[in-house]
Motif scaffolding. Structure first.
Motif, mmCIF file in Angstrom:
data_model
loop_
_atom_site.group_PDB
_atom_site.id
_atom_site.type_symbol
_atom_site.label_atom_id
_atom_site.label_comp_id
_atom_site.label_asym_id
_atom_site.label_seq_id
_atom_site.Cartn_x
_atom_site.Cartn_y
_atom_site.Cartn_z
ATOM 1 N N GLN A 1 29.047 18.754 9.495
ATOM 2 C CA GLN A 1 27.933 19.436 8.270
ATOM 3 C C GLN A 1 26.673 19.561 8.653
ATOM 4 O O GLN A 1 25.858 20.238 8.363
ATOM 5 N N GLN A 2 26.278 18.412 9.304
ATOM 6 C CA GLN A 2 24.850 18.305 9.689
ATOM 7 C C GLN A 2 24.460 19.434 10.740
ATOM 8 O O GLN A 2 23.428 19.938 10.870
ATOM 9 N N VAL B 1 26.907 14.428 2.017
ATOM 10 C CA VAL B 1 27.241 13.679 3.134
ATOM 11 C C VAL B 1 27.059 12.001 2.724
ATOM 12 O O VAL B 1 26.524 11.641 1.752
ATOM 13 N N THR B 2 27.788 11.196 3.584
ATOM 14 C CA THR B 2 27.548 9.633 3.252
ATOM 15 C C THR B 2 27.156 9.241 4.610
ATOM 16 O O THR B 2 27.623 9.298 5.665
ATOM 17 N N GLN C 1 20.841 7.536 10.323
ATOM 18 C CA GLN C 1 21.711 8.885 10.677
ATOM 19 C C GLN C 1 21.381 10.205 10.172
ATOM 20 O O GLN C 1 21.937 11.111 10.492
ATOM 21 N N LYS C 2 20.149 10.210 9.511
ATOM 22 C CA LYS C 2 19.838 11.273 8.785
ATOM 23 C C LYS C 2 19.192 12.212 9.757
ATOM 24 O O LYS C 2 18.346 11.630 10.913
ATOM 25 N N THR C 3 19.279 13.441 9.954
ATOM 26 C CA THR C 3 18.762 14.219 10.986
ATOM 27 C C THR C 3 17.275 15.060 10.206
ATOM 28 O O THR C 3 16.831 14.227 9.328
ATOM 29 N N LYS D 1 15.970 22.531 6.654
ATOM 30 C CA LYS D 1 14.617 22.125 6.606
ATOM 31 C C LYS D 1 13.959 23.408 6.397
ATOM 32 O O LYS D 1 14.212 24.269 7.149
ATOM 33 N N ASN D 2 12.952 23.598 5.584
ATOM 34 C CA ASN D 2 12.091 24.844 5.421
ATOM 35 C C ASN D 2 13.042 25.974 5.019
ATOM 36 O O ASN D 2 12.492 27.158 5.108
#
Length: 233
Positions: free
Chosen positions: A62-63, A76-77, A82-84, A210-211
C-alpha cells in the motif's frame, strides 16, 4: 495517465458537486474483509455513481502504491517509525495482546482477577515457542521490539502471513503469539488472551499521497471507516 485523468474528473466532480468519480482504496487482508462489507453499502448510498476499486494489499505494498499515485487512500497498521514521507491520519492506537492456549497452566497469581484480560509479564514465557508474522510484515518489527523490551529473543516455531493461522496454531497448543486487538475481540475458540504489563500498541492509520488532493468522497469514506472502528473496535 489514466490515474491523472481519474483524479482530474474527481476534482471536477467535487467542484460541481455531482457525486461522481473514482476512488481506489487499499486495505490489509483480514481487516479489509471485515471492514469493507460494513463501509461499502453506506458509501454507495451516499455516492451511487462513484466507482470504488478495493485492493487488498500488505501495508508495504500500500505504501508503495500510494507513493506512486496508484492508490488514493490506504488503511494501514504501523508503528510511528514505519511511516513514510506521505500523509498519515492516525485513527486510533491498537493494543497488542498475548495469546495462549486456553488451558495453559498460568500461576494462580495471574488468574486471581476479574479483569477480562489479566496482566502478565512477557518474560514469563521466554522458554515457550512462538508463532510469528513473517519478517517483512509491519507488525513483525513492532513485535520484535516488544520482545527486545522484555529482555529476550523468542524461539520462533513458525512464521506466517496470516493471523488466522497464528490463532489456529495457538488453539492447537503448539505455540504462543502476540496478536492485535482486532483479532482478540473475535474470541476464537481454544485461545485465551492476556494483556501485557507494558501494554504495547501500534497505530491504525489512513494514508494518502503527499501534496495530493483528498476528495470529499475520500474524506467521507474515511469517516465511515472511522465510524466502523469506533463501534466495532
Amino acid at each position: 495517465m489514466l490515474r491523472i485523468k481519474q483524479k482530474t474528473y474527481t476534482l471536477i466532480a467535487d467542484m460541481a458537486d455531482t457525486h461522481r468519480g473514482f476512488l481506489s482504496v487499499g486495505m490489509t487482508p483480514g481487516r479489509g474483509s471485515d471492514m469493507f462489507p460494513y463501509v461499502y453499502p453506506k458509501f454507495h448510498d451516499m455516492y451511487p455513481d462513484f466507482t470504488i476499486e478495493p485492493r487488498e494489499l500488505s501495508v508495504r505494498k500500500q505504501q508503495e502504491a500510494i507513493h506512486k499515485g496508484e492508490l488514493d487512500i490506504g488503511f494501514v497498521t504501523i508503528s510511528e517509525q514505519q511511516k513514510t514521507n506521505d500523509e498519515y491520519i492516525d485513527m486510533f492506537d491498537e493494543e497488542i495482546f498475548l495469546a495462549l492456549p486456553e488451558q495453559y497452566p498460568l500461576p494462580d497469581e495471574y488468574l486471581q482477577t476479574d479483569a477480562q484480560y489479566p496482566e502478565v509479564p512477557l518474560s514469563l514465557f521466554r522458554y515457550e515457542p512462538f508463532v510469528m508474522m513473517y519478517k517483512e510484515s509491519t507488525i513483525r518489527k513492532t513485535v520484535d521490539q516488544i520482545f527486545h523490551d522484555a529482555g529476550f529473543s523468542p524461539t520462533v516455531l513458525f512464521e506466517t502471513s496470516n493471523n488466522a493461522t497464528i490463532l489456529s496454531m495457538v488453539s492447537a497448543k503448539m505455540a504462543c503469539a502476540l496478536i492485535p486487538y482486532h483479532y482478540v475481540k473475535k474470541q476464537p475458540e481454544g485461545v485465551r488472551f492476556y494483556s501485557l504489563t507494558t501494554h504495547p500498541s501500534w497505530k491504525v492509520c489512513v494514508s494518502y499521497q503527499k501534496n495530493t488532493y483528498l476528495s470529499k468522497a475520500a474524506k467521507d469514506f474515511i469517516q465511515l471507516v472511522d465510524d466502523y472502528w469506533e463501534h466495532g473496535k
